[in-house]
Write an enzyme that holds these catalytic residues in place. Structure first.
Site, PDB file in Angstrom:
ATOM      1  N   LYS A  18       0.846  -1.197   0.000  1.00  0.00           N
ATOM      2  CA  LYS A  18       0.000   0.000   0.000  1.00  0.00           C
ATOM      3  C   LYS A  18       0.883   1.250   0.000  1.00  0.00           C
ATOM      4  O   LYS A  18       1.574   1.530   0.975  1.00  0.00           O
ATOM      5  CB  LYS A  18      -0.897   0.045   1.237  1.00  0.00           C
ATOM      6  CG  LYS A  18      -1.927   1.188   1.186  1.00  0.00           C
ATOM      7  CD  LYS A  18      -2.561   1.469   2.529  1.00  0.00           C
ATOM      8  CE  LYS A  18      -1.770   2.460   3.349  1.00  0.00           C
ATOM      9  NZ  LYS A  18      -1.729   3.831   2.748  1.00  0.00           N
ATOM     10  N   GLU A  57      -1.384   7.495   0.717  1.00  0.00           N
ATOM     11  CA  GLU A  57      -2.485   8.093  -0.040  1.00  0.00           C
ATOM     12  C   GLU A  57      -2.082   9.417  -0.694  1.00  0.00           C
ATOM     13  O   GLU A  57      -2.668   9.828  -1.697  1.00  0.00           O
ATOM     14  CB  GLU A  57      -3.705   8.304   0.855  1.00  0.00           C
ATOM     15  CG  GLU A  57      -3.512   9.259   2.019  1.00  0.00           C
ATOM     16  CD  GLU A  57      -3.050   8.565   3.288  1.00  0.00           C
ATOM     17  OE1 GLU A  57      -3.238   9.162   4.370  1.00  0.00           O
ATOM     18  OE2 GLU A  57      -2.505   7.445   3.209  1.00  0.00           O
ATOM     19  N   GLU A  82      10.450   0.576  10.257  1.00  0.00           N
ATOM     20  CA  GLU A  82      11.416   1.666  10.123  1.00  0.00           C
ATOM     21  C   GLU A  82      10.650   2.932  10.438  1.00  0.00           C
ATOM     22  O   GLU A  82       9.814   3.382   9.653  1.00  0.00           O
ATOM     23  CB  GLU A  82      12.006   1.683   8.706  1.00  0.00           C
ATOM     24  CG  GLU A  82      13.284   2.512   8.603  1.00  0.00           C
ATOM     25  CD  GLU A  82      13.014   3.958   8.276  1.00  0.00           C
ATOM     26  OE1 GLU A  82      13.011   4.779   9.229  1.00  0.00           O
ATOM     27  OE2 GLU A  82      12.811   4.276   7.107  1.00  0.00           O
ATOM     28  N   CYS A 109      13.282  10.751   7.736  1.00  0.00           N
ATOM     29  CA  CYS A 109      13.374  10.151   9.066  1.00  0.00           C
ATOM     30  C   CYS A 109      14.788  10.254   9.613  1.00  0.00           C
ATOM     31  O   CYS A 109      14.999  10.213  10.829  1.00  0.00           O
ATOM     32  CB  CYS A 109      12.921   8.699   9.020  1.00  0.00           C
ATOM     33  SG  CYS A 109      13.796   7.700   7.799  1.00  0.00           S
ATOM     34  N   ASN A 151       1.008  22.865   8.286  1.00  0.00           N
ATOM     35  CA  ASN A 151       0.540  23.457   9.542  1.00  0.00           C
ATOM     36  C   ASN A 151       1.285  22.899  10.748  1.00  0.00           C
ATOM     37  O   ASN A 151       1.586  23.621  11.705  1.00  0.00           O
ATOM     38  CB  ASN A 151      -0.961  23.223   9.711  1.00  0.00           C
ATOM     39  CG  ASN A 151      -1.793  24.062   8.758  1.00  0.00           C
ATOM     40  OD1 ASN A 151      -1.348  25.111   8.290  1.00  0.00           O
ATOM     41  ND2 ASN A 151      -2.998  23.607   8.450  1.00  0.00           N
ATOM     42  N   LYS A 152       1.590  21.602  10.720  1.00  0.00           N
ATOM     43  CA  LYS A 152       2.322  20.986  11.831  1.00  0.00           C
ATOM     44  C   LYS A 152       3.701  21.618  11.988  1.00  0.00           C
ATOM     45  O   LYS A 152       4.139  21.924  13.104  1.00  0.00           O
ATOM     46  CB  LYS A 152       2.455  19.483  11.599  1.00  0.00           C
ATOM     47  CG  LYS A 152       3.306  18.775  12.651  1.00  0.00           C
ATOM     48  CD  LYS A 152       3.747  17.394  12.214  1.00  0.00           C
ATOM     49  CE  LYS A 152       4.802  16.834  13.152  1.00  0.00           C
ATOM     50  NZ  LYS A 152       5.376  15.558  12.683  1.00  0.00           N
ATOM     51  N   GLU A 167       9.898  15.003  16.379  1.00  0.00           N
ATOM     52  CA  GLU A 167      10.267  14.942  14.963  1.00  0.00           C
ATOM     53  C   GLU A 167       9.440  15.974  14.199  1.00  0.00           C
ATOM     54  O   GLU A 167       8.215  15.878  14.128  1.00  0.00           O
ATOM     55  CB  GLU A 167      10.025  13.539  14.406  1.00  0.00           C
ATOM     56  CG  GLU A 167      10.522  13.363  12.989  1.00  0.00           C
ATOM     57  CD  GLU A 167      10.392  11.933  12.489  1.00  0.00           C
ATOM     58  OE1 GLU A 167      11.277  11.489  11.744  1.00  0.00           O
ATOM     59  OE2 GLU A 167       9.394  11.264  12.840  1.00  0.00           O
TER      60      GLU A 167
END
Length: 518
Positions: A210, A213, A286, A320, A369-370, A417
């Site tokens: 998958k 999105e 991961e 990451c 926004n984050k 993070e």
């Protein structure tokens, strides 16, 4: 290939005027890119979702919709698992295929990716916002090298004979696990797709994967190349959809034998729980990071500044591995901050298709926004905002390259993070102090140290609680070396020979014989 070393043709000059004069040497994006593949890929066929639902795919540089893609859910996952199980059944074409032929198919897939490299890089830029040249020279280079690396491994995975006591002959076999569920993120869509499928197929597994999105287009395009390469039906199945529906169905499916996930630590916990509650499927995770980058006073300062800059800002900060906790020795702290701010102010933010662009947009409005909220928290908690800190432009999700100094360990920007173009610079006095502070994190993905003292470098690298440590470099990732995290950055390893262990079972076979002779 590293984030700070884009391998452009040698004739391309470094100064801006010469660069612009020689742009004809560089690859160009595919003009008027046609999005051909927007359906679910099961059994080497394009299908509509059972529900008929679709979801929008957008261009983060403009915020505009590019197309709509079929949305897979639990029913579609069930169909894909059935196809994958049939392809993996005893006596199937895939199970009876020679290992060398599996390698040939992976090599053929690499050939097709090379053929369509510009198209795939264009797709990564259009759908993911990353600069086209970075996608072409870094992401696609990594895809091709990973496919070829595991193609070479396919017929070299050997068992062994074991001299046991008694009249027995004992040997081991490395066998594929079975159906592998794989869930990949949006920051490196095509590269993560390849990191997942290449070792799985090399070992003879089948795959239900998958894509995120936000960025399903390049994964779906790969479905067409997988079919063209000659992989049998059902070996790779690609299902775009949302995490709480399609992703959750993969994690909890009884018919899936192993799951591999790259993404946030929070979702990783949910996946491990679902795997345990269902059939104890094997899990590779991961996950996130808050990686320390330690700069000692004896380091080459200009080089360390540039490497630290690339270590944070590469891929819009959406890595990451981002070295977002930069610990700088006190005697060079002010000068390091000064040069880092100068470099950040020179960073070119703009259209992913402009060849001079270094930084594109964040992936979507939520992430935009984050990042801005975390920047505001840094200001509120007393860090010094040296530059940046705001959104950029009227369209899309661009953020100014941002640098904070006077950051302390207890601030949110030093603990969480951010996944954006935000550099936090902290100071330290002694080696013992910085080792303790660097390790004082829930995460343990990577770390780095810059120094000209090899003893200091080796001492720090051995003390770091991280799966990868870079000495005098950053983001030096390659297909040959294992990659994975300590602590809440995940478990298991991807890439290299160690990555094969995550996709195979070891079986011991013992035969009673009339007489053993040494």
């Amino acid at each position: 290939m590293t984030s700070s070393e884009i391998a452009m043709p040698g004739e391309v000059k470094a100064d801006p005027a010469a660069l612009m004069a020689s742009l004809q040497l560089l690859p160009s994006p595919t003009p008027n890119l046609e999005i051909k593949y927007t359906k679910i890929f099961i059994n080497n066929e394009w299908q509509n979702s059972e529900s008929g639902r679709v979801f929008p795919v957008c261009n983060p540089a403009t915020g505009e919709q590019v197309c709509e893609v079929q949305e897979a859910d639990k029913v579609d996952i069930d169909k894909a698992v059935q196809a994958a199980r049939l392809a993996f059944s005893l006596g199937s074409v895939w199970r009876r295929m020679d290992a060398s032929e599996r390698g040939r198919l992976l090599d053929k897939l690499a050939d097709l990716v090379e053929r369509d490299r510009a198209t795939l890089a264009t797709m990564e830029s259009l759908n993911g916002g990353k600069p086209f040249l970075q996608a072409f020279y870094i992401d696609l280079q990594g895809v091709i090298k990973t496919l070829r690396y595991y193609a070479g491994w396919a017929d070299k995975i050997h068992g062994m004979t074991i001299p046991v006591d008694g009249d027995y002959f004992t040997f081991t076999r490395h066998e594929p696990i079975g159906v592998c569920g794989q869930i990949i993120p949006w920051n490196f869509p095509l590269l993560m797709f390849t990191w997942k499928i290449a070792p799985a197929l090399c070992c003879g597994n089948t795959v239900v994967i998958k894509p995120a999105e936000q960025t399903p287009l390049s994964a779906l395009y790969m479905g067409a190349l997988i079919k063209e390469a000659g992989f049998p039906p059902g070996v790779v199945n690609i299902l775009p959809g949302y995490g709480p529906t399609a992703g959750a169905a993969i994690a909890s499916h009884i018919g899936i034998d192993k799951i591999a996930f790259t993404g946030s630590t929070e979702v990783g916990k949910l996946i491990q729980e679902a795997a345990g509650r269902s059939n104890l499927k094997r899990v590779t995770l991961e996950l996130g990071g808050k990686s320390p980058n330690i700069i000692f006073a004896d380091a080459d300062l200009d080089y360390a500044v540039e490497q630290a800059h690339q270590g944070v800002f590469f891929n819009q900060g959406q890595c990451c591995t981002a070295g977002s906790r930069i610990f700088v020795e006190e005697s060079i702290y002010e000068e390091f901050v000064k040069r880092s701010v100068e470099r950040a102010k020179r960073r070119i933010v703009g259209s992913p298709f402009d060849p001079t662009t270094e930084q594109g947009p964040q992936i979507d409005k939520k992430q935009y926004n984050k990042v801005l909220e975390l920047i505001q928290s840094g200001v509120a908690e007393g860090a010094k905002l040296e530059c940046g800190g705001k959104g950029l432009g009227r369209k899309g999700f661009f953020i100014e390259p941002t640098v904070f100094s006077n950051v302390t360990d207890d601030m949110r920007i030093a603990k969480e993070e951010i996944f954006g173009p935000v550099q936090e610079i902290l100071r330290f006095k002694t080696m013992d102090e910085v080792i303790e502070r660097a390790n004082n994190s829930d995460f343990g993905l990577v770390a780095a140290v810059f120094t000209n003292d090899i003893n200091k470098a080796l001492m720090v690298s051995s003390a770091m609680q991280a799966g990868t440590v870079w000495i005098n470099c950053y983001n030096a990732l390659n297909a040959q070396s294992p990659f994975g995290g300590f602590k809440m950055s995940g478990n298991g390893r991807e890439m290299g020979e160690f990555g094969l262990r995550e996709y195979s079972e070891v079986k011991t076979v013992t035969v009673k014989i009339p007489q053993k002779n040494s």
